[in-house]
Design a protein around this motif. Structure first.
Motif, PDB file in Angstrom:
ATOM      1  N   MET A 147       0.840  -1.194   0.000  1.00  0.00           N
ATOM      2  CA  MET A 147       0.000   0.000   0.000  1.00  0.00           C
ATOM      3  C   MET A 147       0.882   1.253   0.000  1.00  0.00           C
ATOM      4  SD  MET A 147      -3.363  -0.718   0.221  1.00  0.00           S
ATOM      5  CE  MET A 147      -4.434  -2.121   0.610  1.00  0.00           C
ATOM      6  N   GLN A 148       0.382   2.323  -0.635  1.00  0.00           N
ATOM      7  CA  GLN A 148       1.136   3.564  -0.739  1.00  0.00           C
ATOM      8  C   GLN A 148       0.349   4.721  -0.124  1.00  0.00           C
ATOM      9  OE1 GLN A 148       1.556   3.764  -4.988  1.00  0.00           O
ATOM     10  NE2 GLN A 148       3.373   2.450  -5.016  1.00  0.00           N
ATOM     11  N   ASP A 149       1.045   5.818   0.121  1.00  0.00           N
ATOM     12  CA  ASP A 149       0.415   7.023   0.669  1.00  0.00           C
ATOM     13  C   ASP A 149      -0.441   6.690   1.891  1.00  0.00           C
ATOM     14  OD1 ASP A 149       1.552   8.488  -1.401  1.00  0.00           O
ATOM     15  OD2 ASP A 149      -0.168   8.159  -2.721  1.00  0.00           O
ATOM     16  N   VAL A 150       0.085   5.860   2.761  1.00  0.00           N
ATOM     17  CA  VAL A 150      -0.643   5.475   3.969  1.00  0.00           C
ATOM     18  C   VAL A 150      -0.663   6.668   4.923  1.00  0.00           C
ATOM     19  CG1 VAL A 150      -0.747   3.885   5.911  1.00  0.00           C
ATOM     20  CG2 VAL A 150       0.031   3.069   3.666  1.00  0.00           C
ATOM     21  N   GLU A 151      -1.839   7.047   5.346  1.00  0.00           N
ATOM     22  CA  GLU A 151      -2.008   8.271   6.135  1.00  0.00           C
ATOM     23  C   GLU A 151      -2.953   8.027   7.307  1.00  0.00           C
ATOM     24  OE1 GLU A 151      -3.864  12.788   5.479  1.00  0.00           O
ATOM     25  OE2 GLU A 151      -4.248  11.182   4.024  1.00  0.00           O
ATOM     26  N   VAL A 152      -2.518   8.376   8.508  1.00  0.00           N
ATOM     27  CA  VAL A 152      -3.391   8.387   9.676  1.00  0.00           C
ATOM     28  C   VAL A 152      -4.018   9.780   9.748  1.00  0.00           C
ATOM     29  CG1 VAL A 152      -3.573   8.095  12.171  1.00  0.00           C
ATOM     30  CG2 VAL A 152      -1.901   6.744  10.873  1.00  0.00           C
ATOM     31  N   LEU A 153      -5.338   9.858   9.683  1.00  0.00           N
ATOM     32  CA  LEU A 153      -5.998  11.155   9.696  1.00  0.00           C
ATOM     33  C   LEU A 153      -5.852  11.814  11.070  1.00  0.00           C
ATOM     34  CD1 LEU A 153      -9.242  10.631   7.601  1.00  0.00           C
ATOM     35  CD2 LEU A 153      -6.909  11.114   6.863  1.00  0.00           C
ATOM     36  N   PRO A 154      -5.957  13.146  11.119  1.00  0.00           N
ATOM     37  CA  PRO A 154      -5.748  13.860  12.392  1.00  0.00           C
ATOM     38  C   PRO A 154      -6.657  13.396  13.526  1.00  0.00           C
ATOM     39  CG  PRO A 154      -5.691  15.405  10.566  1.00  0.00           C
ATOM     40  CD  PRO A 154      -6.104  14.088   9.991  1.00  0.00           C
ATOM     41  N   SER A 155      -7.837  12.844  13.186  1.00  0.00           N
ATOM     42  CA  SER A 155      -8.743  12.364  14.239  1.00  0.00           C
ATOM     43  C   SER A 155      -8.192  11.156  14.971  1.00  0.00           C
ATOM     44  CB  SER A 155     -10.104  12.009  13.634  1.00  0.00           C
ATOM     45  OG  SER A 155      -9.969  10.971  12.677  1.00  0.00           O
ATOM     46  N   GLY A 156      -7.231  10.471  14.352  1.00  0.00           N
ATOM     47  CA  GLY A 156      -6.583   9.341  15.014  1.00  0.00           C
ATOM     48  C   GLY A 156      -7.351   8.041  14.959  1.00  0.00           C
ATOM     49  N   ASP A 157      -8.511   8.024  14.282  1.00  0.00           N
ATOM     50  CA  ASP A 157      -9.287   6.784  14.210  1.00  0.00           C
ATOM     51  C   ASP A 157      -9.635   6.390  12.776  1.00  0.00           C
ATOM     52  OD1 ASP A 157     -10.985   8.922  13.903  1.00  0.00           O
ATOM     53  OD2 ASP A 157     -12.476   8.257  15.360  1.00  0.00           O
ATOM     54  N   PHE A 158      -8.947   6.980  11.813  1.00  0.00           N
ATOM     55  CA  PHE A 158      -9.098   6.600  10.409  1.00  0.00           C
ATOM     56  C   PHE A 158      -7.717   6.515   9.773  1.00  0.00           C
ATOM     57  CE2 PHE A 158     -13.284   8.512  11.125  1.00  0.00           C
ATOM     58  CZ  PHE A 158     -14.121   7.596  10.508  1.00  0.00           C
ATOM     59  N   VAL A 159      -7.547   5.526   8.896  1.00  0.00           N
ATOM     60  CA  VAL A 159      -6.322   5.390   8.107  1.00  0.00           C
ATOM     61  C   VAL A 159      -6.719   5.284   6.642  1.00  0.00           C
ATOM     62  CG1 VAL A 159      -4.306   3.956   7.586  1.00  0.00           C
ATOM     63  CG2 VAL A 159      -5.048   4.257   9.957  1.00  0.00           C
ATOM     64  N   ARG A 160      -6.064   6.058   5.793  1.00  0.00           N
ATOM     65  CA  ARG A 160      -6.310   5.983   4.348  1.00  0.00           C
ATOM     66  C   ARG A 160      -5.065   5.456   3.654  1.00  0.00           C
ATOM     67  NH1 ARG A 160      -9.596  11.656   3.330  1.00  0.00           N
ATOM     68  NH2 ARG A 160     -11.602  10.871   4.040  1.00  0.00           N
ATOM     69  N   ALA A 161      -5.301   4.751   2.558  1.00  0.00           N
ATOM     70  CA  ALA A 161      -4.179   4.188   1.810  1.00  0.00           C
ATOM     71  C   ALA A 161      -4.569   4.026   0.344  1.00  0.00           C
ATOM     72  CB  ALA A 161      -3.766   2.842   2.400  1.00  0.00           C
ATOM     73  N   TRP A 162      -3.556   4.014  -0.512  1.00  0.00           N
ATOM     74  CA  TRP A 162      -3.756   3.832  -1.947  1.00  0.00           C
ATOM     75  C   TRP A 162      -2.892   2.678  -2.430  1.00  0.00           C
ATOM     76  CZ3 TRP A 162      -6.780   6.634  -5.430  1.00  0.00           C
ATOM     77  CH2 TRP A 162      -7.477   7.702  -4.874  1.00  0.00           C
ATOM     78  N   CYS A 163      -3.348   2.058  -3.520  1.00  0.00           N
ATOM     79  CA  CYS A 163      -2.551   1.010  -4.151  1.00  0.00           C
ATOM     80  C   CYS A 163      -3.138   0.714  -5.518  1.00  0.00           C
ATOM     81  CB  CYS A 163      -2.546  -0.259  -3.290  1.00  0.00           C
ATOM     82  SG  CYS A 163      -4.166  -1.051  -3.112  1.00  0.00           S
ATOM     83  N   THR A 164      -2.519  -0.179  -6.239  1.00  0.00           N
ATOM     84  CA  THR A 164      -3.090  -0.640  -7.504  1.00  0.00           C
ATOM     85  C   THR A 164      -4.096  -1.761  -7.233  1.00  0.00           C
ATOM     86  OG1 THR A 164      -1.403  -2.333  -7.827  1.00  0.00           O
ATOM     87  CG2 THR A 164      -0.938  -0.120  -8.712  1.00  0.00           C
ATOM     88  N   VAL A 165      -4.938  -2.015  -8.199  1.00  0.00           N
ATOM     89  CA  VAL A 165      -5.891  -3.116  -8.069  1.00  0.00           C
ATOM     90  C   VAL A 165      -5.154  -4.433  -7.844  1.00  0.00           C
ATOM     91  CG1 VAL A 165      -7.521  -4.544  -9.392  1.00  0.00           C
ATOM     92  CG2 VAL A 165      -7.820  -2.056  -9.305  1.00  0.00           C
ATOM     93  N   GLY A 166      -4.003  -4.589  -8.491  1.00  0.00           N
ATOM     94  CA  GLY A 166      -3.237  -5.821  -8.311  1.00  0.00           C
ATOM     95  C   GLY A 166      -2.836  -6.031  -6.866  1.00  0.00           C
ATOM     96  N   VAL A 167      -2.380  -4.984  -6.215  1.00  0.00           N
ATOM     97  CA  VAL A 167      -2.004  -5.079  -4.795  1.00  0.00           C
ATOM     98  C   VAL A 167      -3.241  -5.306  -3.929  1.00  0.00           C
ATOM     99  CG1 VAL A 167      -1.095  -3.755  -2.836  1.00  0.00           C
ATOM    100  CG2 VAL A 167       0.098  -3.712  -5.039  1.00  0.00           C
ATOM    101  N   ALA A 168      -4.323  -4.590  -4.246  1.00  0.00           N
ATOM    102  CA  ALA A 168      -5.554  -4.725  -3.460  1.00  0.00           C
ATOM    103  C   ALA A 168      -6.119  -6.136  -3.558  1.00  0.00           C
ATOM    104  CB  ALA A 168      -6.592  -3.720  -3.948  1.00  0.00           C
ATOM    105  N   ARG A 169      -6.023  -6.738  -4.729  1.00  0.00           N
ATOM    106  CA  ARG A 169      -6.543  -8.095  -4.905  1.00  0.00           C
ATOM    107  C   ARG A 169      -5.862  -9.058  -3.940  1.00  0.00           C
ATOM    108  NH1 ARG A 169      -5.293  -8.621  -9.833  1.00  0.00           N
ATOM    109  NH2 ARG A 169      -7.328  -8.063 -10.742  1.00  0.00           N
ATOM    110  N   THR A 170      -4.555  -8.915  -3.794  1.00  0.00           N
ATOM    111  CA  THR A 170      -3.808  -9.790  -2.897  1.00  0.00           C
ATOM    112  C   THR A 170      -4.104  -9.468  -1.438  1.00  0.00           C
ATOM    113  OG1 THR A 170      -2.019 -10.023  -4.525  1.00  0.00           O
ATOM    114  CG2 THR A 170      -1.496 -10.528  -2.221  1.00  0.00           C
ATOM    115  N   TYR A 171      -4.157  -8.176  -1.101  1.00  0.00           N
ATOM    116  CA  TYR A 171      -4.323  -7.804   0.294  1.00  0.00           C
ATOM    117  C   TYR A 171      -5.706  -8.179   0.823  1.00  0.00           C
ATOM    118  CZ  TYR A 171      -4.049  -5.226   4.650  1.00  0.00           C
ATOM    119  OH  TYR A 171      -4.030  -4.908   5.985  1.00  0.00           O
ATOM    120  N   PHE A 172      -6.739  -7.934   0.013  1.00  0.00           N
ATOM    121  CA  PHE A 172      -8.109  -8.181   0.462  1.00  0.00           C
ATOM    122  C   PHE A 172      -8.634  -9.561   0.050  1.00  0.00           C
ATOM    123  CE2 PHE A 172      -7.971  -3.466   0.086  1.00  0.00           C
ATOM    124  CZ  PHE A 172      -8.226  -3.156   1.416  1.00  0.00           C
TER     125      PHE A 172
END
Length: 546
Positions: free
Chosen positions: A106-131
């Protein structure tokens, strides 16, 4: 209208192994698979981290204190920093999720300032394996989005244990709105609905009090308002406000001709008579064609320090299409906003009593029937004495219990001997009743520079009522009082002491399912128009005295 059945699965196979996290029934014919998504396509996800039991208990107690008129802490709201400090996920849980994402592509992994959300980006190929799920393109009414092909996904067991939901995978937005727009026939005069609303609801001559309150409407699902059409509307219907624009645009902006967005902009600003008006756009980089605006919106507002006093939301969907954990987390986000003193107002929906994909019972709408929001139904027109609009959604939630502050009003409805109720198997009378109030559900807007477009729906009523609450909030701030926060409990309390604060709607009924009737309007609160339409002078007096 998309109808999906949902099952939450909890399967443990040991640390590091993948487990089933959520699964939904594949969408109906409204959404069509268009083939597999490309491995190179970039996709984004938001992980909502679980709140601890202690955090949830603190939040519930705090919202109760600041929203209860009898509490010495009424109106003593907390800051966004205190909310974040109390509600942020335990550090170990955040580290588990972040490391898992980064270590698996996963890329651009970000913990939002609220501290209870995490956002991330990736390609569909990576997402297929992770999920552990394949991804397809899905299309509905010209909108194309990327989602899991089989309506299910897995997470590593250690991540599943600390995450409520992940957005961008299996949920498809569908609307419970029958919002309609038609051109008025040539030769038929179009009323000035702003003047009609002001006359009917006691707003004639009302202007802001100098409290610097802010009201805001939301743009979801590809809707964009046109600043040029707003100016055309002002010139035609509210020349005294000509030149007024959106004071702040949160999120990206582009001019468009979305009828929903035009309606929200023109009536929130127009009825607000000069209250500073914002637009909050959810079409950020993680939401374009996302078709799942809710958690993205909540996470954005939860992390923002500069927020409006009043939010007007004209979107919704059936509760029967969402998991309970998704709705619970959404209500927790609403509680966070209420604790900060924000007022969130939602359209009740346009599917009457609430026919779902199963017609064995009526289904309440989301977010309108959540406990910590104020919902608005619709009357057929803007005149006093109007009947309820047949499409106006209302009823009782099967997911959330009746709130204490509305219990007396609901019991009075069921005690009326001359009201015909739907079959008892179709609803749970102990559930959260909605809507709370109503307003005019039929107006005209300006689109493409033409001002003869007639529109109907609770989407009309919501910005009208929200604009009035913006004016009252402005008066409270000017008087040194706090904003209103969670509004619904106060409305029911005012109704007990001064019924003139609402124009009772006692005629008409809503649509039911197949041969079953919907709900009948009646004296007092009912599931068609709630407590009724607002009478501004009395409502202002009641809310100023709190």
């Amino acid at each position: 209208m998309l109808r999906i059945a949902i099952t939450m699965l909890a399967v443990g196979t040991g640390l590091g192994a993948h487990v089933n996290h959520e699964k939904v029934k594949l969408p109906s014919a409204e959404w069509q698979q268009q083939g597999k998504a490309s491995d190179d396509e970039r996709v984004g996800f938001t992980f909502a981290l679980k709140h601890s039991n202690a955090a949830k208990e603190w939040l519930s107690q705090k919202v109760s204190e600041v929203s209860d008129l009898t509490s010495p802490n009424y109106g003593r709201y907390v800051t966004v920093n205190e909310i974040s400090e109390r509600m942020k996920a335990p550090e170990a849980h955040t580290t588990t999720v972040v490391n898992s994402l980064k270590n698996n592509g996963m890329q651009d992994v970000e913990v939002l300032p609220s501290g209870d959300f995490v956002r991330a980006w990736c390609t569909v190929g990576v997402a297929r394996t992770y999920f552990k799920t394949d991804f397809c393109k899905w299309k509905s009414h010209g909108t194309v989005t990327t989602r899991a092909c089989e309506g299910a996904y897995q997470l590593p067991s250690e991540v599943s244990a600390v995450v409520d939901v992940v957005t961008g995978l299996i949920r498809f937005h569908h609307t419970v709105s029958k919002f309609s727009a038609t051109s008025v026939s040539s030769g038929i005069p179009v009323p000035n609905f702003i003047e009609e609303v002001r006359s009917s609801y006691g707003l004639t001559g009302v202007s802001p009090s100098g409290g610097n309150a802010t009201s805001c409407f939301t743009q979801f699902l590809g809707q964009w308002y046109s600043p040029d059409d707003l100016q055309t509307f002002e010139a035609k219907y509210i020349p005294a406000q000509k030149g007024q624009t959106m004071a702040r645009k949160v999120g990206p902006f582009q001019s468009g001709t979305g009828e929903e967005a035009a309606l929200d902009a023109q009536y929130l600003l127009g009825v607000g008579a000069g209250v500073e008006t914002w637009v909050w756009t959810n079409q950020n980089k993680n939401s374009i064609n996302n078709e799942e605006p809710w958690m993205e919106f909540f996470s954005n507002v939860s992390s923002a320090t500069n927020v409006p006093n009043v939010f007007s939301i004209s979107y919704g969907e059936g509760m029967n299409t969402l998991t309970k954990v998704y709705m619970d987390r959404s209500d927790a986000e609403l509680q966070k906003l209420a604790a900060r003193g924000l007022t969130v107002i939602s359209a009740s929906g346009d599917n009457g009593a609430g026919c779902g994909f199963l017609v064995d019972m009526y289904h309440a709408n989301f977010p309108a029937a959540l406990p910590h929001i104020t919902s608005v139904g619709a009357t057929a027109n803007c005149k006093l004495g109007s009947r309820t609009a047949e499409y106006s959604s209302g009823g009782f939630s099967a997911n959330y219990t009746r709130q204490a502050w509305q219990a007396e009003a609901i019991e009075a409805y069921f005690a009326q001997p001359n009201v015909k109720f739907p079959p008892s198997a179709y609803f749970d009378k102990t559930g959260r009743g909605y809507p709370d109030v109503a307003a005019c559900g039929s107006v005209a807007i300006c689109v493409h520079g033409i001002c003869d477009l007639s529109v109907k729906g609770t989407s009309c009523a919501t910005p009208i009522f929200s604009a009035m609450i913006g004016l009252i909030t402005d008066a409270r701030l000017a008087a040194g009082k706090p904003p209103l926060g969670l509004l619904a409990p106060a409305l029911y309390q005012i109704y007990k002491t001064d019924k003139t604060a609402f124009n009772d709607v006692t005629s008409g009924k809503t649509e039911g399912c197949e041969t079953k009737d919907g709900w009948e309007a009646a004296p007092g609160w009912d599931p068609t128009t709630g407590l009724g339409t607002p009478h501004y002078p009395s409502l202002l007096k009641g809310l100023m005295n709190m």
